[in-house]
Design a protein around this motif. Sequence first.
Motif, PDB file in Angstrom:
ATOM      1  N   ARG A 350       0.854  -1.186   0.000  1.00 49.37           N
ATOM      2  CA  ARG A 350       0.000   0.000   0.000  1.00 49.37           C
ATOM      3  C   ARG A 350       0.895   1.243   0.000  1.00 49.37           C
ATOM      4  O   ARG A 350       1.776   1.382   0.844  1.00 49.37           O
ATOM      5  N   ILE A 351       0.659   2.157  -0.933  1.00 51.06           N
ATOM      6  CA  ILE A 351       1.438   3.384  -1.053  1.00 51.06           C
ATOM      7  C   ILE A 351       0.632   4.537  -0.450  1.00 51.06           C
ATOM      8  O   ILE A 351      -0.468   4.846  -0.902  1.00 51.06           O
ATOM      9  N   LEU A 352       1.214   5.165   0.563  1.00 52.09           N
ATOM     10  CA  LEU A 352       0.550   6.294   1.210  1.00 52.09           C
ATOM     11  C   LEU A 352       0.957   7.622   0.593  1.00 52.09           C
ATOM     12  O   LEU A 352       0.133   8.531   0.456  1.00 52.09           O
ATOM     13  N   GLU A 353       2.226   7.742   0.218  1.00 54.49           N
ATOM     14  CA  GLU A 353       2.734   8.984  -0.372  1.00 54.49           C
ATOM     15  C   GLU A 353       3.770   8.643  -1.427  1.00 54.49           C
ATOM     16  O   GLU A 353       4.459   7.627  -1.331  1.00 54.49           O
ATOM     17  N   GLY A 354       3.892   9.534  -2.425  1.00 53.41           N
ATOM     18  CA  GLY A 354       4.967   9.404  -3.406  1.00 53.41           C
ATOM     19  C   GLY A 354       4.501   9.045  -4.801  1.00 53.41           C
ATOM     20  O   GLY A 354       5.237   9.269  -5.770  1.00 53.41           O
ATOM     21  N   LEU A 355       3.276   8.494  -4.940  1.00 62.03           N
ATOM     22  CA  LEU A 355       2.770   8.107  -6.255  1.00 62.03           C
ATOM     23  C   LEU A 355       1.336   8.596  -6.417  1.00 62.03           C
ATOM     24  O   LEU A 355       0.607   8.769  -5.446  1.00 62.03           O
ATOM     25  N   GLN A 356       0.956   8.782  -7.670  1.00 58.67           N
ATOM     26  CA  GLN A 356      -0.414   9.134  -8.017  1.00 58.67           C
ATOM     27  C   GLN A 356      -0.999   8.029  -8.893  1.00 58.67           C
ATOM     28  O   GLN A 356      -0.268   7.336  -9.613  1.00 58.67           O
ATOM     29  N   PRO A 357      -2.320   7.835  -8.835  1.00 57.41           N
ATOM     30  CA  PRO A 357      -2.930   6.827  -9.713  1.00 57.41           C
ATOM     31  C   PRO A 357      -2.591   7.090 -11.173  1.00 57.41           C
ATOM     32  O   PRO A 357      -2.580   8.231 -11.629  1.00 57.41           O
ATOM     33  N   GLY A 358      -2.298   6.027 -11.898  1.00 53.59           N
ATOM     34  CA  GLY A 358      -1.947   6.138 -13.301  1.00 53.59           C
ATOM     35  C   GLY A 358      -0.455   6.182 -13.552  1.00 53.59           C
ATOM     36  O   GLY A 358      -0.024   6.027 -14.707  1.00 53.59           O
ATOM     37  N   ALA A 359       0.353   6.405 -12.514  1.00 59.04           N
ATOM     38  CA  ALA A 359       1.808   6.412 -12.697  1.00 59.04           C
ATOM     39  C   ALA A 359       2.273   5.027 -13.147  1.00 59.04           C
ATOM     40  O   ALA A 359       1.753   4.006 -12.707  1.00 59.04           O
ATOM     41  N   ARG A 360       3.282   5.033 -14.044  1.00 57.72           N
ATOM     42  CA  ARG A 360       3.831   3.757 -14.536  1.00 57.72           C
ATOM     43  C   ARG A 360       5.167   3.516 -13.837  1.00 57.72           C
ATOM     44  O   ARG A 360       6.061   4.368 -13.871  1.00 57.72           O
ATOM     45  N   VAL A 361       5.282   2.348 -13.190  1.00 62.80           N
ATOM     46  CA  VAL A 361       6.474   2.028 -12.437  1.00 62.80           C
ATOM     47  C   VAL A 361       7.062   0.716 -12.920  1.00 62.80           C
ATOM     48  O   VAL A 361       6.362  -0.132 -13.483  1.00 62.80           O
ATOM     49  N   VAL A 362       8.360   0.566 -12.657  1.00 63.44           N
ATOM     50  CA  VAL A 362       9.038  -0.678 -12.975  1.00 63.44           C
ATOM     51  C   VAL A 362       8.675  -1.711 -11.919  1.00 63.44           C
ATOM     52  O   VAL A 362       8.936  -1.500 -10.731  1.00 63.44           O
ATOM     53  N   VAL A 363       8.041  -2.806 -12.321  1.00 59.11           N
ATOM     54  CA  VAL A 363       7.612  -3.818 -11.363  1.00 59.11           C
ATOM     55  C   VAL A 363       8.452  -5.085 -11.441  1.00 59.11           C
ATOM     56  O   VAL A 363       8.306  -5.976 -10.610  1.00 59.11           O
ATOM     57  N   ALA A 364       9.321  -5.182 -12.419  1.00 60.72           N
ATOM     58  CA  ALA A 364      10.210  -6.336 -12.514  1.00 60.72           C
ATOM     59  C   ALA A 364      11.489  -5.886 -13.201  1.00 60.72           C
ATOM     60  O   ALA A 364      11.461  -5.139 -14.181  1.00 60.72           O
ATOM     61  N   GLY A 365      12.630  -6.300 -12.642  1.00 58.74           N
ATOM     62  CA  GLY A 365      13.940  -5.946 -13.214  1.00 58.74           C
ATOM     63  C   GLY A 365      14.480  -4.634 -12.719  1.00 58.74           C
ATOM     64  O   GLY A 365      15.555  -4.196 -13.181  1.00 58.74           O
ATOM     65  N   GLY A 366      13.812  -3.972 -11.799  1.00 55.45           N
ATOM     66  CA  GLY A 366      14.288  -2.674 -11.316  1.00 55.45           C
ATOM     67  C   GLY A 366      15.650  -2.761 -10.668  1.00 55.45           C
ATOM     68  O   GLY A 366      16.434  -1.797 -10.700  1.00 55.45           O
ATOM     69  N   VAL A 367      15.966  -3.913 -10.071  1.00 54.77           N
ATOM     70  CA  VAL A 367      17.260  -4.065  -9.417  1.00 54.77           C
ATOM     71  C   VAL A 367      18.413  -3.939 -10.417  1.00 54.77           C
ATOM     72  O   VAL A 367      19.535  -3.602 -10.054  1.00 54.77           O
ATOM     73  N   LEU A 368      18.123  -4.193 -11.683  1.00 58.03           N
ATOM     74  CA  LEU A 368      19.166  -4.140 -12.712  1.00 58.03           C
ATOM     75  C   LEU A 368      19.573  -2.698 -13.021  1.00 58.03           C
ATOM     76  O   LEU A 368      20.657  -2.476 -13.566  1.00 58.03           O
ATOM     77  N   ILE A 369      18.709  -1.729 -12.727  1.00 63.29           N
ATOM     78  CA  ILE A 369      19.087  -0.334 -12.979  1.00 63.29           C
ATOM     79  C   ILE A 369      19.257   0.424 -11.674  1.00 63.29           C
ATOM     80  O   ILE A 369      19.413   1.644 -11.683  1.00 63.29           O
TER      81      ILE A 369
END
Length: 371
Positions: A350-369
Motif C-alpha cells: 500500500r502506497i501512502l505517499e509518493g505516487l499518483q494513480p496512473g503512474a507507470r512504475v518498474v515492477v520487474a527488473g528494477g534491481v538491474l538499474i
Amino acid sequence: MLFHARHTLTALILSLLLAACSNDSPSQEATPAIVVDHGVIRVPPASPLRTRLKVQSVALHGLPHALSAPALVEADPAHTINVLAPLTGRIVELDVRLGDRVKRGQLLAVMASSDYAQAVTDQQKATDALALAKATLDRAEGVKQAGGAAQKDLDAARSAFIQARAEHDRTQARLDSITSETTHPGSAGHMTVVAPTDGSITALSAAQGAFVNDASAALMTITDLRHVWVTANVAENESAEITPGLSADIVLPSLPGRHVQGTVQSISDVLDADSRRVKARIAVSNADAALKVNMFATATFQVPQTKALLVPQSALLMNNDNVTVFVEVSPWAFRRRTVVLGADEGDQARILEGLQPGARVVVAGGVLIND
C-alpha cells in the motif's frame, strides 16, 4: 637439440608478441545497458535490459477486510405462520406432531365447535328468511299493481325484505370469516384445520381432546425452513461497518467444512444493553434443511475499505534508508522516487505517499538499474 630448443623459444616469443598486438588493437565499443542523464535513467534501444524490465500502471483498489461476529440460526418470520383456531371448541382429532413436515392443504386437526354450529344455523335461518321476504315482496308488488293492496302493505314487505337481506349478508360474512384457507367446514358442527403452506411444525400447543377457549391463541406454528436467518451479534464499535446488502460467509461448528453464503437483510436499530451488540440478520437459503434453528455459527463480513494505491512488492527498492520505485517519465526513461508505505496486502504494498494513480512504475527488473 639446442637448435630445437632455440626454435621452440622463438615460436613462443612470436606467439606472445602476436597476442600483445591483438590486445593492443582497437575493438568496437559495446552498447551501454543504461545511460544516466541528470538523474534520469535511460535504456537505449539496443540495451538487453529492454527485455528484462516490466512496467505497469498503478491504480486505486478497494480492499475489503474481514469482520467476524458470533451468530445464531433463526427462523425467518416471513416464512413462519401461526395457525389459529377461528372459534372456540374441542380438538377431536390431531394429525401432526412437533417436528413433522407438512404440505400445503394437509389435514392438521379437526375441531368440534358449538360456535361454528351456531354460525351455520344462523346462516341457514337467514337464507330461509330472505327467501320468504323476497316471495312476500313479490306478492305485495303484484297485488299493488292489480289495485288490491294498500301502499303500507307494500312498504312493510319491502322493509322486511331489506332487513332479511342484511341479516343474510351478516351471517354469511360471519361464516366466511370462520372458513378460510386453513379451516374448512365439516359435518355436525366440525371444522377441519389444514396447513396453509409447506413447512415444519416448530411449535405445538394443541392436544387431542383439549378445549380451545382462546381463539387468538395459536394451535401450532408452521415454519418453512428452506429459508432461514442467521442473526449475527456485531460489536458496538463495529456495527457502523455493517450495512444491508453486504455479503457474509457463515461457518457452523456442527457442519465442519461447510461454508454458507448469505446477504445482510437488516440491522437492528436497538443495541442490546447487556452484550453491547447489534443484531444483523442475514438471509440464507437452506434448501436441504441442514441448518437447524438455534445452531451456533460465526458470520464473517467482507467490509469494504477506502480505496488504496497498490504496487507489487517487486517494484520496491531500498536506497539508503528510503524505499523507492522507478517511475517512467517517458518511454524507456525512468526516475527514482521515494515512497511511503502502508500495510502490506499480500504480494502488494500500500502506497501512502509518493505516487499518483496512473503512474507507470518498474515492477520487474528494477534491481538491474538500481545504483
